[in-house]
Design a protein around this motif. Structure first.
Motif, PDB file in Angstrom:
ATOM      1  N   CYS A  76       1.844   4.328  15.363  1.00 14.51           N
ATOM      2  CA  CYS A  76       1.286   5.434  14.146  1.00 14.51           C
ATOM      3  C   CYS A  76       1.529   5.982  13.686  1.00 14.51           C
ATOM      4  O   CYS A  76       3.074   5.922  13.224  1.00 14.51           O
ATOM      5  N   PRO A  77       0.875   6.129  12.255  1.00 18.30           N
ATOM      6  CA  PRO A  77       1.580   5.866  10.952  1.00 18.30           C
ATOM      7  C   PRO A  77       2.191   7.507  10.877  1.00 18.30           C
ATOM      8  O   PRO A  77       3.239   8.011   9.871  1.00 18.30           O
ATOM      9  N   THR A  78       1.784   8.186  11.403  1.00 20.96           N
ATOM     10  CA  THR A  78       2.197   9.799  11.515  1.00 20.96           C
ATOM     11  C   THR A  78       2.799  10.344  12.743  1.00 20.96           C
ATOM     12  O   THR A  78       3.743  11.483  12.446  1.00 20.96           O
ATOM     13  N   THR A  81       1.652   9.907  17.807  1.00 19.49           N
ATOM     14  CA  THR A  81       2.164   9.508  19.210  1.00 19.49           C
ATOM     15  C   THR A  81       3.326   9.524  19.927  1.00 19.49           C
ATOM     16  O   THR A  81       4.294   9.121  18.657  1.00 19.49           O
ATOM     17  N   ILE A  97      -4.732  11.122  12.647  1.00 21.12           N
ATOM     18  CA  ILE A  97      -5.331  11.523  11.708  1.00 21.12           C
ATOM     19  C   ILE A  97      -6.715  10.799  11.962  1.00 21.12           C
ATOM     20  O   ILE A  97      -7.336  10.358  11.170  1.00 21.12           O
ATOM     21  N   LEU A  98      -6.486  10.280  12.853  1.00 23.19           N
ATOM     22  CA  LEU A  98      -7.783   9.432  13.347  1.00 23.19           C
ATOM     23  C   LEU A  98      -8.171   8.303  12.473  1.00 23.19           C
ATOM     24  O   LEU A  98      -8.966   7.695  12.981  1.00 23.19           O
ATOM     25  N   CYS A 102      -4.054   2.820  17.508  1.00 16.56           N
ATOM     26  CA  CYS A 102      -3.416   3.203  18.713  1.00 16.56           C
ATOM     27  C   CYS A 102      -4.287   3.042  19.728  1.00 16.56           C
ATOM     28  O   CYS A 102      -4.166   2.387  21.100  1.00 16.56           O
TER      29      CYS A 102
HETATM   30  S1  SF4 Z   1      -5.871   7.509  15.930  1.00 20.16           S
HETATM   31 FE1  SF4 Z   1      -3.832   8.982  15.490  1.00 20.16          FE
HETATM   32  S2  SF4 Z   1      -2.774   8.636  17.232  1.00 20.16           S
HETATM   33 FE2  SF4 Z   1      -3.492   6.932  17.297  1.00 20.16          FE
HETATM   34  S3  SF4 Z   1      -2.477   5.695  16.107  1.00 20.16           S
HETATM   35 FE3  SF4 Z   1      -3.505   6.802  14.341  1.00 20.16          FE
HETATM   36  S4  SF4 Z   1      -2.996   9.286  14.065  1.00 20.16           S
HETATM   37 FE4  SF4 Z   1      -1.667   8.052  15.611  1.00 20.16          FE
END
Ligand code: SF4
Ligand code: SF4
Ligand code: SF4
Lengths: 187, 395
Positions: A76-78, A81, A97-98, A102
């Motif tokens: 997860c880049p931000t 998670t 950020i969808l 993940c």
């Molecule tokens: S979709 Fe959301 S939870 Fe999944 S890796 Fe990207 S930022 Fe993280």
């Protein structure tokens, strides 16, 4: 702090799917076959009649494994998670950020997109609902007619789950990937 | 040359009117009409996305990455490729390649901007990304490194281009080298986005991070033929011919290495017999998109280079166009093939069969936005040729 896990006496599962309904009801999950936190995997019957292999037709109830080494958290880049202090793997919709990384990285297909927040969602061990109200069981566990699930604190030696993991053989799904799941299948 | 704002030298004759001023040959008109329709598609695609969100795409829970990811990769690979070719002259000092440096560095800027324009409509929350990339960086995430390094790379490329325009070769070299290094790091990180996936044995491992650099160089050379072809209207002077011949020979070597890589990847994947990898590789081997990649980007260019010894730049121009189609398939395959194998092999709903392979075909909206990216890229490049002098200046 607790370290939550779940044991599944999966051979008792009768594929009634009450857990799928209970999860949607309790946690307000949107309708739709793709929008699920929990599922029952269904092995096809193998063999030719009358020599049918009934053991192949087993049911494998499953959900997020709350991995101790969770690939979804690593990618997860931000840091949307994250691990809670209770060992639950959660998604912070504020930070997600969808990017869907993940969803690609989770070996168990445990994640889906919640259309309301347009972020990724998954099983939370009912952290926002039942646990938040002080209850000690999850919705999927509570509703199960054959009592497949045992939820509890793995760090508490006196908990039911610790007891059962000490006394019964068990395995984890895709254990070879090194994700250290906290869902245990009792044999 | 006149001096524009911020001390940027721009072409003497540049004006809004000069933008519309191009030779009205049928080929040019066709490209103009195509570019404008691509841009129109971009607008329609974005409007549809803004209304319907990801439902306008054919991405699913099982196949969350679709065409837009492939197109993003296509553009950033192009950018890295342009950057490598541009560096030959101005960083490494190969005199013959000096003449393409400025054009290639400009190309690397427009292609990465086109890539960013496309990915902005695939990432669900691009603004949140900008904020939390900084506030809570996920340092174990290849996407974090890739995105951040590409941001830095773009900055270096722009500064390098600025110094190239000003003929400040020393500073251009410093920023060119930094940009190249950061670009290569960013690009191999993009490969590792796939290489780190332990849930996907077909992609897991060192292959993609290294392969990305190799294919970037190959893409850069294809693109050099294309931009030089347009620059000289396929009527090359002796100096250009010499440079293109050199590039064609390098290309021959690179494609041979690529074929070697891909052959061994296929062989070890299939005969290595590892579950979740062997059968996926076999499935890929039987898909037409894999052969589109092999024939267009590898077989045809290599045969042409070997038979002509790279001495036919006009033919190489056409081969490079089809080569880029092959490169597109390369990117598409990489993204799709990674997700081919279902992670959940049991059936989970009644009245259906257990999943065998994950199917995906891009939606119209995805195609519109992708073609829009191409339109954007061509349009930006065209404007650049009108505003800046992209040829080498002699003193
Ligand atoms: S979709 Fe959301 S939870 Fe999944 S890796 Fe990207 S930022 Fe993280
Ligand atoms: S099962 Fe998947 S979503 Fe759950 S913690 Fe493990 S990797 Fe993450
Ligand atoms: S623990 Fe709660 S959230 Fe998780 S599957 Fe069961 S009911 Fe759903």
């Amino acid at each position: 702090m607790a370290r939550y896990g779940m044991a599944l006496d999966y051979k008792s599962c009768i594929n009634c799917k009450a857990c799928e309904v209970a999860c949607k009801e309790e946690n307000g999950i949107l309708m739709g076959a793709d929008k699920h936190r929990i599922w029952v995997g269904n092995g096809e019957i193998e063999g030719q009649y009358p020599l049918l292999d009934i053991t192949s037709n087993a049911f494998y109830p499953s959900q997020c494994q709350h991995c101790d080494e969770a690939p979804c958290e690593e990618v997860c880049p931000t840091h949307a998670t994250y691990y809670t202090e209770d060992g639950i793997v959660r998604v912070d919709p504020e930070k997600c950020i969808l990017c869907s990384y993940c969803m690609n990285a989770c070996p168990y297909d445990a994640r889906y997109v919640d259309d309301r927040t347009v972020t990724v969602d998954k099983c939370t061990f009912c952290a926002d609902t039942r646990l938040a109200r002080g209850e000690t069981t999850t919705a999927c566990q509570n509703t199960c007619p054959t009592k497949v699930r045992i939820f509890g604190d793995l760090d508490d030696p006196n908990s039911e789950i610790s007891e059962v993991l000490r006394t019964r053989e068990h395995f984890s799904l895709k254990a070879n990937l090194g994700t250290k799941p906290k869902l245990f299948y009792l044999t | 040359m006149k001096i524009g704002p911020l001390n940027i030298p721009i072409k003497e004759d540049f004006s809004i009117k000069s933008l519309l001023n191009f030779e009205k040959t049928p080929a040019n008109m066709l490209i103009a009409v195509l570019t404008l329709s691509f841009l129109a598609m971009f607008v329609v695609g974005i409007a549809t996305y803004l209304i319907h969100g990801h439902h306008a795409y054919n991405v699913t829970r099982e196949h969350p990455w679709g065409l837009l990811i492939a197109v993003y990769i296509f553009f950033v690979v192009s950018s890295t490729g342009f950057c490598i070719v541009g560096s030959l002259g101005d960083v490494f000092g190969f005199k013959d390649y000096m003449m393409i440096s400025k054009r290639a560095i400009f190309g690397s800027i427009v292609t990465i901007l086109a890539g960013f324009a496309v990915i902005a409509f695939e990432i669900g929350h691009p603004v949140t990304m900008l904020i939390y990339n900084v506030l809570s960086p996920g340092l174990t995430s290849a996407i974090w490194w890739m995105g951040t390094l590409y941001g830095v790379y773009l900055t270096f490329m722009i500064i390098e281009f600025y110094f190239l325009l000003n003929n400040d070769m020393k500073k251009a070299k410093i920023f060119g080298l930094s940009g190249l290094l950061v670009g290569l790091a960013a690009h191999s990180n993009l490969g590792s986005v796939f290489g780190f996936l332990n849930a996907r044995p077909i992609s897991n491992g060192v292959f993609y991070p290294t392969y990305f650099i190799l294919t970037a160089f190959i893409t850069g050379i294809f693109l050099s033929f294309i931009v030089m072809g347009f620059r000289y209207k396929l009527d090359f002077n002796a100096q250009t011919k010499k440079m293109l011949e050199g590039l064609a020979k390098i290309q021959g070597l690179l494609i041979s290495i690529l074929i070697f890589f891909v052959t061994w990847k296929m062989l070890t994947d299939i005969y290595g017999g590892m579950p979740n990898r062997a059968e996926v590789a076999e499935h890929i081997f039987h898909s037409w998109t894999f052969w589109a990649e092999v024939i267009l980007a590898m077989a045809i260019p290599l045969v042409v280079i070997l038979t002509t010894m790279g001495k036919k730049p006009v033919l190489m121009f056409w081969v490079s166009l089809s080569g880029m189609v092959g490169v597109f398939f390369m990117r598409y395959n990489l993204v799709h093939d990674t997700q081919l194998k279902p992670l959940q092999m049991l059936k989970t709903t009644e009245y259906q069969l257990a999943p065998e392979w994950i199917h995906y075909f891009p939606s119209t909206t995805e195609m519109f936005i992708s073609l829009g990216g191409l339109g954007l890229c061509i349009a930006m490049y065209y404007v650049g040729t009108k505003v800046f002098n992209l040829d080498e200046e002699h003193h």
